[in-house]
Design a protein around this motif. Structure first.
Motif, PDB file in Angstrom:
ATOM      1  N   VAL A  21       1.249  -1.164   0.244  1.00 18.29           N
ATOM      2  CA  VAL A  21      -0.284   0.198  -0.136  1.00 18.29           C
ATOM      3  C   VAL A  21       0.778   1.381   0.132  1.00 18.29           C
ATOM      4  CG1 VAL A  21      -1.994   1.508   1.503  1.00 18.29           C
ATOM      5  CG2 VAL A  21      -2.137  -0.873   1.263  1.00 18.29           C
ATOM      6  N   ARG A  22       1.542   1.271   0.607  1.00 24.96           N
ATOM      7  CA  ARG A  22       2.797   2.436   0.518  1.00 24.96           C
ATOM      8  C   ARG A  22       3.251   2.704  -0.078  1.00 24.96           C
ATOM      9  NH1 ARG A  22       8.410   3.558   1.190  1.00 24.96           N
ATOM     10  NH2 ARG A  22       9.005   5.798   1.938  1.00 24.96           N
ATOM     11  N   ALA A  23       3.792   1.309  -1.334  1.00 23.62           N
ATOM     12  CA  ALA A  23       4.815   1.447  -2.021  1.00 23.62           C
ATOM     13  C   ALA A  23       3.832   1.720  -3.259  1.00 23.62           C
ATOM     14  CB  ALA A  23       5.657   0.561  -2.698  1.00 23.62           C
ATOM     15  N   ALA A  24       2.574   1.231  -3.540  1.00 26.51           N
ATOM     16  CA  ALA A  24       1.777   2.168  -4.833  1.00 26.51           C
ATOM     17  C   ALA A  24       1.097   3.805  -4.613  1.00 26.51           C
ATOM     18  CB  ALA A  24       0.244   1.584  -4.613  1.00 26.51           C
ATOM     19  N   ARG A  25       0.976   3.825  -3.019  1.00 23.17           N
ATOM     20  CA  ARG A  25       1.149   5.657  -3.078  1.00 23.17           C
ATOM     21  C   ARG A  25       2.042   6.260  -3.314  1.00 23.17           C
ATOM     22  NH1 ARG A  25      -3.089   5.225   2.629  1.00 23.17           N
ATOM     23  NH2 ARG A  25      -4.516   4.072   1.779  1.00 23.17           N
ATOM     24  N   ASP A  32      -7.928   2.959  -7.101  1.00 28.11           N
ATOM     25  CA  ASP A  32      -8.687   2.094  -7.529  1.00 28.11           C
ATOM     26  C   ASP A  32      -7.852   1.772  -8.844  1.00 28.11           C
ATOM     27  OD1 ASP A  32      -8.336   4.209  -8.875  1.00 28.11           O
ATOM     28  OD2 ASP A  32     -11.033   4.137 -10.205  1.00 28.11           O
ATOM     29  N   GLU A  33      -6.958   2.040  -9.033  1.00 30.19           N
ATOM     30  CA  GLU A  33      -5.858   0.919  -9.582  1.00 30.19           C
ATOM     31  C   GLU A  33      -5.075   0.236  -9.421  1.00 30.19           C
ATOM     32  OE1 GLU A  33      -1.624   1.808 -12.447  1.00 30.19           O
ATOM     33  OE2 GLU A  33      -2.363   3.433 -10.972  1.00 30.19           O
ATOM     34  N   VAL A  34      -5.256  -0.283  -8.154  1.00 28.81           N
ATOM     35  CA  VAL A  34      -4.380  -1.261  -7.150  1.00 28.81           C
ATOM     36  C   VAL A  34      -5.147  -1.911  -6.071  1.00 28.81           C
ATOM     37  CG1 VAL A  34      -2.660  -1.966  -6.556  1.00 28.81           C
ATOM     38  CG2 VAL A  34      -1.987  -0.595  -8.066  1.00 28.81           C
ATOM     39  N   ARG A  35      -5.280  -3.042  -6.373  1.00 26.50           N
ATOM     40  CA  ARG A  35      -6.008  -3.599  -4.725  1.00 26.50           C
ATOM     41  C   ARG A  35      -5.027  -4.184  -4.104  1.00 26.50           C
ATOM     42  NH1 ARG A  35     -11.511  -5.757  -5.821  1.00 26.50           N
ATOM     43  NH2 ARG A  35     -10.560  -7.504  -6.401  1.00 26.50           N
ATOM     44  N   VAL A  36      -4.959  -4.530  -2.869  1.00 25.19           N
ATOM     45  CA  VAL A  36      -4.197  -4.989  -2.044  1.00 25.19           C
ATOM     46  C   VAL A  36      -4.937  -5.779  -1.412  1.00 25.19           C
ATOM     47  CG1 VAL A  36      -1.599  -5.309  -0.031  1.00 25.19           C
ATOM     48  CG2 VAL A  36      -2.422  -3.472  -1.830  1.00 25.19           C
ATOM     49  N   THR A  37      -5.399  -7.599  -1.480  1.00 23.08           N
ATOM     50  CA  THR A  37      -5.900  -8.536  -0.825  1.00 23.08           C
ATOM     51  C   THR A  37      -4.845  -9.629   0.290  1.00 23.08           C
ATOM     52  OG1 THR A  37      -7.973  -8.542  -2.156  1.00 23.08           O
ATOM     53  CG2 THR A  37      -7.710 -10.311  -0.817  1.00 23.08           C
ATOM     54  N   LEU A  38      -5.420  -9.297   1.663  1.00 17.76           N
ATOM     55  CA  LEU A  38      -4.948 -10.599   2.368  1.00 17.76           C
ATOM     56  C   LEU A  38      -5.816 -11.521   2.758  1.00 17.76           C
ATOM     57  CD1 LEU A  38      -2.038  -9.470   5.030  1.00 17.76           C
ATOM     58  CD2 LEU A  38      -4.520 -11.135   6.194  1.00 17.76           C
ATOM     59  N   VAL A  39      -5.442 -12.680   2.841  1.00 18.35           N
ATOM     60  CA  VAL A  39      -6.122 -13.395   2.627  1.00 18.35           C
ATOM     61  C   VAL A  39      -5.415 -14.822   3.810  1.00 18.35           C
ATOM     62  CG1 VAL A  39      -7.236 -16.035   1.894  1.00 18.35           C
ATOM     63  CG2 VAL A  39      -6.525 -14.309   0.463  1.00 18.35           C
ATOM     64  N   SER A  40      -6.633 -14.988   5.036  1.00 19.07           N
ATOM     65  CA  SER A  40      -5.744 -15.317   6.307  1.00 19.07           C
ATOM     66  C   SER A  40      -7.139 -16.410   6.933  1.00 19.07           C
ATOM     67  CB  SER A  40      -5.066 -14.613   7.265  1.00 19.07           C
ATOM     68  OG  SER A  40      -4.870 -14.501   8.631  1.00 19.07           O
ATOM     69  N   GLY A  41      -6.482 -17.084   7.917  1.00 17.06           N
ATOM     70  CA  GLY A  41      -7.639 -18.527   8.353  1.00 17.06           C
ATOM     71  C   GLY A  41      -7.860 -17.654   9.251  1.00 17.06           C
ATOM     72  N   LEU A 392       1.593   3.083   8.299  1.00 16.26           N
ATOM     73  CA  LEU A 392       2.536   3.457   6.784  1.00 16.26           C
ATOM     74  C   LEU A 392       3.469   3.704   7.013  1.00 16.26           C
ATOM     75  CD1 LEU A 392      -0.086   4.300   4.434  1.00 16.26           C
ATOM     76  CD2 LEU A 392       0.639   1.680   4.088  1.00 16.26           C
ATOM     77  N   ALA A 393       4.083   4.800   7.935  1.00 15.96           N
ATOM     78  CA  ALA A 393       5.321   5.454   8.059  1.00 15.96           C
ATOM     79  C   ALA A 393       6.417   3.958   8.337  1.00 15.96           C
ATOM     80  CB  ALA A 393       5.296   6.015   9.383  1.00 15.96           C
ATOM     81  N   GLN A 394       5.685   3.020   9.694  1.00 14.33           N
ATOM     82  CA  GLN A 394       6.123   1.714   9.952  1.00 14.33           C
ATOM     83  C   GLN A 394       6.676   0.897   8.503  1.00 14.33           C
ATOM     84  OE1 GLN A 394       8.054   1.556  13.228  1.00 14.33           O
ATOM     85  NE2 GLN A 394       8.936  -0.122  12.313  1.00 14.33           N
ATOM     86  N   ALA A 395       6.089   1.011   7.712  1.00 14.85           N
ATOM     87  CA  ALA A 395       5.962   0.032   6.792  1.00 14.85           C
ATOM     88  C   ALA A 395       7.143   0.441   6.023  1.00 14.85           C
ATOM     89  CB  ALA A 395       4.856  -0.123   5.543  1.00 14.85           C
TER      90      ALA A 395
END
Length: 401
Positions: A21-25, A32-41, A392-395
C-alpha cells in the motif's frame, strides 16, 4: 484494477500488505488502480514469539486494526491451492464457500509450522506453535492442582533444547512454581529438557552456552541429552534409552518446516521447504510470485541466508510489499538488506542472553538482556494500530533498529 494478493496473516504477510500500500501510494497510483488483498485463516496477527509466556491467549492483534485503516481488503479463508500458471488461488471461506481469487502479483507469507512427532502416544504432547496450542497448554497447567496427587503431577518434559525449547523450559520453571507453591507442592516441581544433541542449544553455538548452562543450573532444570522420546502416555514419557519419567506434561518443540503451501509453488526448495528467492524476494524462476518470512530462503548479510525468525520476517515483509508493488507499477525495487543478525533468548527467572553476529558473541546477559527481551516481545514487534499514517510510516522503516 490490478490485484496484489498476499497469503498469510503473520508478521511477513501484514507487513507485505502495508508495504505494498505504501509503495503504491508513493508511486501515485490511484486507489482504484491497485487493490491489495490479504487472505488469512484467522482474524488476528498472532504474536507467535510470545506464545511460550504466561496467558498466551492475549498474544494477538486484530488484523482489522492494522489492515483496515490502510485500505487492505481482508478475506478470512483457508487457501487450498495455488496455480501460478493461471494466476489464481483457491480457498475455502469461513462458512464453507469455495473462493477463486485472481492475482497479478502474489506474496506467499504463510510462515512455518511445527514438525509433529509420530511416536506412540504423541497425541498426548503439547506445544506452543499456535495460539490455540499454547492456550491449551496454559489451561492444562492451571488445572494441575485439581488432579489427584501423583509423582509426576508437576513434572514437565520439554523435548527439544533449541531456541523455543529453552524459552519454554525456563519459563515453565517459574510458571509451575507459581501454580504448585500455593498448594504446598513446591518440592514436586521438575522441568526436564530432552534433546538428541549432546549439548543444549546446539544451533546457538558455543559462545552463549555457558550462560545458558548457568541458567539451567540455577533453575534446577534437568537434562537428558543424546536422547529422544520413544513413547508417551497421559501419565509418563519413555525415553529412547528406556528411562520412564512420570509426568503430566510433555511439550514438543523439536523442529519446524515451511508452510505446506510452498510445495504448490514451482522452483527450488531447501530442506525446510522454503522457496529460494532472489535479492528482491521474488521466487527464483517463477514470474509474479514473491515469498517472505518463514516460507522464503533469501540472501542475507555476508553470504548468509535468512533464518526462520521474527527478526527476518518483519523486514522481509516490508521489502516484499514494496517490491511487489514496484514490479506491478514499474517502479524501482529494493534489494533485501536485513540488519546484522542478533539473538535474544529468554531464560525465564534466570534472565536472558543477547548475542550479536552469526557466531553469536555474547553482548548482554542477566537483567540487561532481560529488559531488552521484554522490549522486543512487548513493544517493538507489535505493529501500530488504528493510525494509517503511522502504520504506513512503519512500513517504510526497513531496519529493525
Amino acid at each position: 484494477m490490478k490485484d496484489i494478493l498476499i497469503i498469510g496473516g503473520g508478521f511477513a504477510g501484514v507487513w507485505s500488505a502495508a508495504g505494498a500500500v505504501r509503495a503504491a501510494r508513493d508511486a501515485g497510483a490511484p486507489g482504484d488502480e491497485v487493490r491489495v488483498t490479504l487472505v488469512s485463516g484467522g482474524d488476528d496477527l498472532v504474536i507467535r514469539p510470545r506464545l511460550y509466556e504466561d496467558a498466551p491467549e492475549g498474544m494477538r492483534v486484530a488484523l482489522d486494526r492494522v489492515l483496515g485503516p490502510i485500505g487492505v481488503r481482508r478475506i478470512t479463508a483457508t487457501v487450498t491451492g495455488i496455480d501460478t500458471e493461471e494466476h489464481t488461488v483457491r480457498a475455502v471461506g469461513r462458512t464453507g464457500e469455495e473462493l477463486n481469487l485472481a492475482y497479478d502479483k502474489l506474496v506467499l507469507a504463510t510462515g512455518s509450522q511445527l514438525v509433529r512427532p509420530e511416536f506412540p502416544g504423541s497425541q498426548h504432547t503439547f506445544d506452543v506453535d499456535t495460539l490455540a496450542a499454547a492456550a491449551a497448554l496454559d489451561s492444562h497447567l492451571r488445572r494441575l492442582p485439581q488432579q489427584s496427587a501423583s509423582p509426576g503431577r508437576y513434572t514437565t518434559v520439554v523435548v527439544g533444547a533449541g531456541f523455543t525449547g529453552l524459552e519454554i523450559a525456563t519459563a515453565l520453571s517459574g510458571r509451575l512454581h507459581a501454580i504448585a507453591d500455593p498448594q504446598g507442592a513446591e518440592g514436586e516441581v521438575r522441568v526436564i529438557l530432552v534433546d538428541r544433541a549432546d549439548a543444549v542449544g546446539p544451533e546457538l553455538g558455543e559462545n552463549p552456552r555457558p550462560v545458558i548452562d548457568g541458567a539451567i543450573g540455577e533453575l534446577k532444570i534437568e537434562r537428558r541429552l543424546g536422547l529422544t522420546v520413544a513413547s508417551t502416555t497421559p501419565e509418563s514419557v519413555t525415553l529412547s534409552d528406556g528411562e520412564e519419567i512420570s509426568t503430566s506434561t510433555v511439550v514438543w518443540t523439536a523442529g519446524i518446516a515451511a508452510s505446506p503451501l510452498t510445495s504448490q509453488i514451482p522452483g527450488e526448495h531447501d530442506r525446510l521447504g522454503r522457496l529460494h528467492v532472489d535479492v528482491h524476494l521474488q521466487v527464483v524462476g517463477v514470474p509474479d510470485v514473491y515469498a517472505a518470512g518463514d516460507t522464503a530462503l533469501a540472501p542475507a548479510e555476508d553470504g548468509y541466508s535468512t533464518m526462520q525468525s521474527c527478526q527476518h520476517a518483519l523486514p522481509m515483509g516490508k521489502f516484499a510489499g514494496h517490491n511487489v508493488a514496484a514490479d506491478l507499477l514499474g517502479g524501482g525495487q529494493l534489494p533485501f538488506t536485513p540488519d546484522p543478525y542478533t539473538t535474544c533468548v529468554d531464560l525465564g527467572p534466570a534472565g536472558a542472553v543477547f548475542t550479536q553476529g552469526r557466531d553469536r558473541v555474547v553482548a548482554l546477559v542477566g537483567d540487561e538482556a532481560k529488559t531488552l527481551k521484554k522490549n522486543i516481545n512487548a513493544l517493538w514487534i507489535y505493529p501500530p494500530m488504528d493510525d494509517p499514517e503511522e502504520i504506513l510510516a512503519q512500513a517504510g522503516r526497513f531496519s529493525n533498529g
